[in-house]
Design a protein around this motif. Structure first.
Motif, PDB file in Angstrom:
ATOM      1  N   ASN A   3     -18.445   6.305   3.086  1.00 30.91           N
ATOM      2  CA  ASN A   3     -17.789   5.156   2.465  1.00 30.91           C
ATOM      3  C   ASN A   3     -16.842   5.610   1.359  1.00 30.91           C
ATOM      4  N   ASN A   4     -17.242   6.612   0.596  1.00 36.61           N
ATOM      5  CA  ASN A   4     -16.407   7.141  -0.472  1.00 36.61           C
ATOM      6  C   ASN A   4     -15.133   7.777   0.090  1.00 36.61           C
ATOM      7  N   GLU A   5     -15.288   8.521   1.186  1.00 31.14           N
ATOM      8  CA  GLU A   5     -14.113   9.131   1.831  1.00 31.14           C
ATOM      9  C   GLU A   5     -13.197   8.046   2.386  1.00 31.14           C
ATOM     10  N   SER A   6     -13.780   7.005   2.942  1.00 32.40           N
ATOM     11  CA  SER A   6     -13.002   5.895   3.476  1.00 32.40           C
ATOM     12  C   SER A   6     -12.215   5.210   2.364  1.00 32.40           C
ATOM     13  N   ASN A   7     -12.868   5.014   1.220  1.00 32.72           N
ATOM     14  CA  ASN A   7     -12.188   4.403   0.075  1.00 32.72           C
ATOM     15  C   ASN A   7     -11.031   5.274  -0.402  1.00 32.72           C
ATOM     16  N   GLU A   8     -11.238   6.586  -0.436  1.00 33.47           N
ATOM     17  CA  GLU A   8     -10.165   7.497  -0.855  1.00 33.47           C
ATOM     18  C   GLU A   8      -8.979   7.408   0.085  1.00 33.47           C
ATOM     19  N   LYS A   9      -9.249   7.334   1.392  1.00 31.29           N
ATOM     20  CA  LYS A   9      -8.168   7.206   2.366  1.00 31.29           C
ATOM     21  C   LYS A   9      -7.433   5.884   2.175  1.00 31.29           C
ATOM     22  N   ASN A  10      -8.192   4.810   1.902  1.00 30.39           N
ATOM     23  CA  ASN A  10      -7.573   3.509   1.674  1.00 30.39           C
ATOM     24  C   ASN A  10      -6.697   3.533   0.418  1.00 30.39           C
ATOM     25  N   VAL A  11      -7.190   4.182  -0.632  1.00 29.81           N
ATOM     26  CA  VAL A  11      -6.417   4.288  -1.869  1.00 29.81           C
ATOM     27  C   VAL A  11      -5.124   5.056  -1.602  1.00 29.81           C
ATOM     28  N   ASP A  12      -5.218   6.158  -0.890  1.00 27.90           N
ATOM     29  CA  ASP A  12      -4.022   6.940  -0.559  1.00 27.90           C
ATOM     30  C   ASP A  12      -3.035   6.109   0.253  1.00 27.90           C
ATOM     31  N   LYS A  13      -3.564   5.357   1.224  1.00 23.66           N
ATOM     32  CA  LYS A  13      -2.707   4.523   2.065  1.00 23.66           C
ATOM     33  C   LYS A  13      -2.018   3.449   1.228  1.00 23.66           C
ATOM     34  N   ILE A  14      -2.763   2.802   0.349  1.00 22.61           N
ATOM     35  CA  ILE A  14      -2.195   1.756  -0.509  1.00 22.61           C
ATOM     36  C   ILE A  14      -1.137   2.345  -1.434  1.00 22.61           C
ATOM     37  N   GLN A  15      -1.418   3.504  -2.024  1.00 25.72           N
ATOM     38  CA  GLN A  15      -0.435   4.131  -2.913  1.00 25.72           C
ATOM     39  C   GLN A  15       0.833   4.500  -2.159  1.00 25.72           C
ATOM     40  N   ASP A  16       0.692   4.976  -0.917  1.00 28.26           N
ATOM     41  CA  ASP A  16       1.869   5.282  -0.096  1.00 28.26           C
ATOM     42  C   ASP A  16       2.670   4.022   0.201  1.00 28.26           C
ATOM     43  N   GLU A  17       1.969   2.924   0.491  1.00 25.48           N
ATOM     44  CA  GLU A  17       2.650   1.659   0.766  1.00 25.48           C
ATOM     45  C   GLU A  17       3.389   1.160  -0.479  1.00 25.48           C
ATOM     46  N   ILE A  18       2.760   1.262  -1.635  1.00 22.38           N
ATOM     47  CA  ILE A  18       3.397   0.843  -2.887  1.00 22.38           C
ATOM     48  C   ILE A  18       4.655   1.672  -3.129  1.00 22.38           C
ATOM     49  N   LYS A  19       4.556   2.974  -2.939  1.00 24.74           N
ATOM     50  CA  LYS A  19       5.710   3.863  -3.133  1.00 24.74           C
ATOM     51  C   LYS A  19       6.849   3.474  -2.193  1.00 24.74           C
ATOM     52  N   SER A  20       6.501   3.199  -0.937  1.00 22.69           N
ATOM     53  CA  SER A  20       7.503   2.805   0.052  1.00 22.69           C
ATOM     54  C   SER A  20       8.137   1.467  -0.315  1.00 22.69           C
ATOM     55  N   LEU A  21       7.319   0.505  -0.744  1.00 26.17           N
ATOM     56  CA  LEU A  21       7.839  -0.808  -1.129  1.00 26.17           C
ATOM     57  C   LEU A  21       8.732  -0.709  -2.362  1.00 26.17           C
ATOM     58  N   LYS A  22       8.356   0.114  -3.328  1.00 26.00           N
ATOM     59  CA  LYS A  22       9.189   0.294  -4.520  1.00 26.00           C
ATOM     60  C   LYS A  22      10.532   0.897  -4.146  1.00 26.00           C
ATOM     61  N   LYS A  23      10.531   1.838  -3.204  1.00 17.87           N
ATOM     62  CA  LYS A  23      11.780   2.445  -2.753  1.00 17.87           C
ATOM     63  C   LYS A  23      12.657   1.399  -2.068  1.00 17.87           C
ATOM     64  N   THR A  24      12.045   0.583  -1.217  1.00 15.68           N
ATOM     65  CA  THR A  24      12.785  -0.475  -0.529  1.00 15.68           C
ATOM     66  C   THR A  24      13.351  -1.471  -1.534  1.00 15.68           C
ATOM     67  N   LEU A  25      12.548  -1.869  -2.517  1.00 17.28           N
ATOM     68  CA  LEU A  25      13.007  -2.790  -3.555  1.00 17.28           C
ATOM     69  C   LEU A  25      14.186  -2.185  -4.321  1.00 17.28           C
ATOM     70  N   SER A  26      14.072  -0.923  -4.670  1.00 17.25           N
ATOM     71  CA  SER A  26      15.144  -0.249  -5.397  1.00 17.25           C
ATOM     72  C   SER A  26      16.440  -0.236  -4.592  1.00 17.25           C
ATOM     73  N   GLU A  27      16.332   0.000  -3.292  1.00 17.48           N
ATOM     74  CA  GLU A  27      17.514  -0.004  -2.422  1.00 17.48           C
ATOM     75  C   GLU A  27      18.149  -1.392  -2.382  1.00 17.48           C
ATOM     76  N   ILE A  28      17.318  -2.424  -2.247  1.00 18.95           N
ATOM     77  CA  ILE A  28      17.820  -3.807  -2.219  1.00 18.95           C
ATOM     78  C   ILE A  28      18.509  -4.134  -3.538  1.00 18.95           C
ATOM     79  N   GLN A  29      17.882  -3.769  -4.649  1.00 15.08           N
ATOM     80  CA  GLN A  29      18.449  -4.064  -5.960  1.00 15.08           C
ATOM     81  C   GLN A  29      19.754  -3.308  -6.196  1.00 15.08           C
ATOM     82  N   SER A  30      19.853  -2.092  -5.685  1.00 10.07           N
ATOM     83  CA  SER A  30      21.080  -1.321  -5.899  1.00 10.07           C
ATOM     84  C   SER A  30      22.243  -1.878  -5.081  1.00 10.07           C
TER      85      SER A  30
END
Length: 74
Positions: A3-30
């Motif tokens: 369960n702990n390993e699963s949570n770590e993978k989920n955290v990594d996945k969420i952080q990757d999604e946030i990074k991707s969304l921030k990049k997309t937002l930055s592109e839209i704003q620019s």
């Protein structure tokens, strides 16, 4: 332990999604022309700023006239 390993993978996945969304937002704003804005009070900064209505980017400080028009000054 699994369960702990699963949570770590989920955290990594969420952080990757946030990074991707921030990049997309930055592109839209620019690419946005920021043709329409609203003067909003930014609580963290404790000041009113101009915020683009289309892309939500902070586009700067409002002039005295813009502050008056938005009801921040009498």
């Amino acid at each position: 332990m699994e369960n702990n390993e699963s949570n770590e993978k989920n955290v990594d996945k969420i952080q990757d999604e946030i990074k991707s969304l921030k990049k997309t937002l930055s592109e839209i704003q620019s690419e946005c022309r920021h043709t329409k804005f609203t003067v909003k009070y930014i609580q963290e900064l404790k000041i009113p700023k101009k915020i683009c209505d289309k892309c939500d980017l902070d586009i700067g400080y409002a002039s005295d006239q813009e502050l008056k028009d938005s009801g921040f000054m009498g």
